[in-house]
Design an enzyme around this catalytic site. Structure first.
Site, PDB file in Angstrom:
ATOM      1  N   GLU A   1      16.270  91.062 -27.684  1.00  0.00           N
ATOM      2  CA  GLU A   1      14.966  90.948 -28.345  1.00  0.00           C
ATOM      3  C   GLU A   1      14.013  92.072 -27.971  1.00  0.00           C
ATOM      4  O   GLU A   1      13.279  92.573 -28.819  1.00  0.00           O
ATOM      5  CB  GLU A   1      14.312  89.601 -28.017  1.00  0.00           C
ATOM      6  CG  GLU A   1      14.948  88.402 -28.719  1.00  0.00           C
ATOM      7  CD  GLU A   1      14.699  88.386 -30.230  1.00  0.00           C
ATOM      8  OE1 GLU A   1      13.941  89.209 -30.744  1.00  0.00           O
ATOM      9  OE2 GLU A   1      15.301  87.513 -30.899  1.00  0.00           O
TER      10      GLU A   1
ATOM     11  N   ASP B   1       5.897  89.549 -33.581  1.00  0.00           N
ATOM     12  CA  ASP B   1       6.676  88.982 -32.483  1.00  0.00           C
ATOM     13  C   ASP B   1       6.158  89.580 -31.181  1.00  0.00           C
ATOM     14  O   ASP B   1       5.922  90.786 -31.108  1.00  0.00           O
ATOM     15  CB  ASP B   1       8.159  89.335 -32.630  1.00  0.00           C
ATOM     16  CG  ASP B   1       8.781  88.677 -33.848  1.00  0.00           C
ATOM     17  OD1 ASP B   1       8.304  87.607 -34.260  1.00  0.00           O
ATOM     18  OD2 ASP B   1       9.760  89.228 -34.384  1.00  0.00           O
TER      19      ASP B   1
ATOM     20  N   SER C   1       3.804  88.573 -40.036  1.00  0.00           N
ATOM     21  CA  SER C   1       3.660  87.971 -38.714  1.00  0.00           C
ATOM     22  C   SER C   1       4.101  88.983 -37.663  1.00  0.00           C
ATOM     23  O   SER C   1       4.675  90.026 -37.995  1.00  0.00           O
ATOM     24  CB  SER C   1       4.491  86.688 -38.611  1.00  0.00           C
ATOM     25  OG  SER C   1       5.881  86.989 -38.662  1.00  0.00           O
TER      26      SER C   1
ATOM     27  N   ASN D   1       6.658  91.945 -38.429  1.00  0.00           N
ATOM     28  CA  ASN D   1       7.716  91.514 -39.336  1.00  0.00           C
ATOM     29  C   ASN D   1       7.321  91.780 -40.790  1.00  0.00           C
ATOM     30  O   ASN D   1       6.135  91.968 -41.082  1.00  0.00           O
ATOM     31  CB  ASN D   1       7.982  90.013 -39.150  1.00  0.00           C
ATOM     32  CG  ASN D   1       8.431  89.693 -37.746  1.00  0.00           C
ATOM     33  OD1 ASN D   1       9.436  90.199 -37.270  1.00  0.00           O
ATOM     34  ND2 ASN D   1       7.669  88.856 -37.058  1.00  0.00           N
TER      35      ASN D   1
ATOM     36  N   ASN E   1       7.284  84.464 -32.099  1.00  0.00           N
ATOM     37  CA  ASN E   1       6.683  84.739 -33.405  1.00  0.00           C
ATOM     38  C   ASN E   1       5.325  84.064 -33.620  1.00  0.00           C
ATOM     39  O   ASN E   1       5.148  82.887 -33.328  1.00  0.00           O
ATOM     40  CB  ASN E   1       7.671  84.288 -34.489  1.00  0.00           C
ATOM     41  CG  ASN E   1       7.161  84.579 -35.873  1.00  0.00           C
ATOM     42  OD1 ASN E   1       6.634  83.697 -36.538  1.00  0.00           O
ATOM     43  ND2 ASN E   1       7.295  85.815 -36.303  1.00  0.00           N
TER      44      ASN E   1
ATOM     45  N   ASP F   1       7.047  89.768 -43.159  1.00  0.00           N
ATOM     46  CA  ASP F   1       6.154  88.739 -43.708  1.00  0.00           C
ATOM     47  C   ASP F   1       4.730  88.845 -43.161  1.00  0.00           C
ATOM     48  O   ASP F   1       3.882  87.996 -43.464  1.00  0.00           O
ATOM     49  CB  ASP F   1       6.730  87.335 -43.456  1.00  0.00           C
ATOM     50  CG  ASP F   1       6.748  86.953 -41.986  1.00  0.00           C
ATOM     51  OD1 ASP F   1       6.357  87.782 -41.131  1.00  0.00           O
ATOM     52  OD2 ASP F   1       7.154  85.807 -41.694  1.00  0.00           O
TER      53      ASP F   1
END
Ligand SMILES: *[C@@H]1O[C@H](CO)[C@@H](O)[C@H](O)[C@H]1NC(C)=O
Length: 146
Positions: A52, A69, A67, A63, A76, A65
């Site tokens: 990650e 992380d 959002s 991201n 998220n 969309d």
């Protein structure tokens, strides 16, 4: 020997403040009792942190969309934490920025909550792709927990 290792770890930690050592993280996770939680070993968590964030506590990633992380486990903002930038369920009731800092306990509690959900560690797509059903014990090589 241990003092020397600790010193080296400490020096590394100060020169690259955002990175946490693999075994250092193992110790922290062990102390926070994530070892064996929901059937996942420390090796699972180390593999997760590697795929990650490459052990980068400060990592933030946007991201598609909209959002974001956050932190070593790339938690998220749409579901788990609030970054005050977009709609969030904020299931962990934490500020996302806190998850990208070495203020360990908030993000560990959030990680515990995520892994305790119905998807378990499969909530992290990268864990499912790169860690699940693979031999992982080498992640703990050379790590001493006490
Ligand atoms: C860690 O992540 C932050 C934010 O994404 C980035 O600025 C920094 O360069 C990264 N650190 C390392 C050592 O890769």
């Amino acid at each position: 020997m241990w003092v020397l290792l600790s010193l080296v770890t400490c020096l590394l930690a100060t020169s690259k403040a955002s990175l946490i050592g693999r075994c250092e993280l193992a110790k922290v996770l062990h102390q926070a009792e994530l070892d064996g939680l929901e059937g996942y070993s420390l090796s699972d968590w180390l593999c997760l942190a590697f795929v990650e964030s490459n052990f980068n506590i400060s990592k933030v990633n946007e991201n598609v969309d909209g959002s974001f992380d956050y932190g070593i486990f790339q938690i998220n903002s749409h579901y788990w934490c609030n970054d005050y930038k977009s709609h969030s369920e904020n299931l962990c009731h934490v500020d996302c920025q806190g998850l990208a800092k070495p203020s360990i306990s908030a993000f560990l509690n959030c990680a515990k909550m995520i892994v305790s959900g119905s998807e378990g560690m499969k909530s992290w797509v990268a864990w499912r792709l790169y860690c699940s059903d693979r031999p992982l014990s080498y992640w703990m090589t050379g790590c001493h927990l006490e």
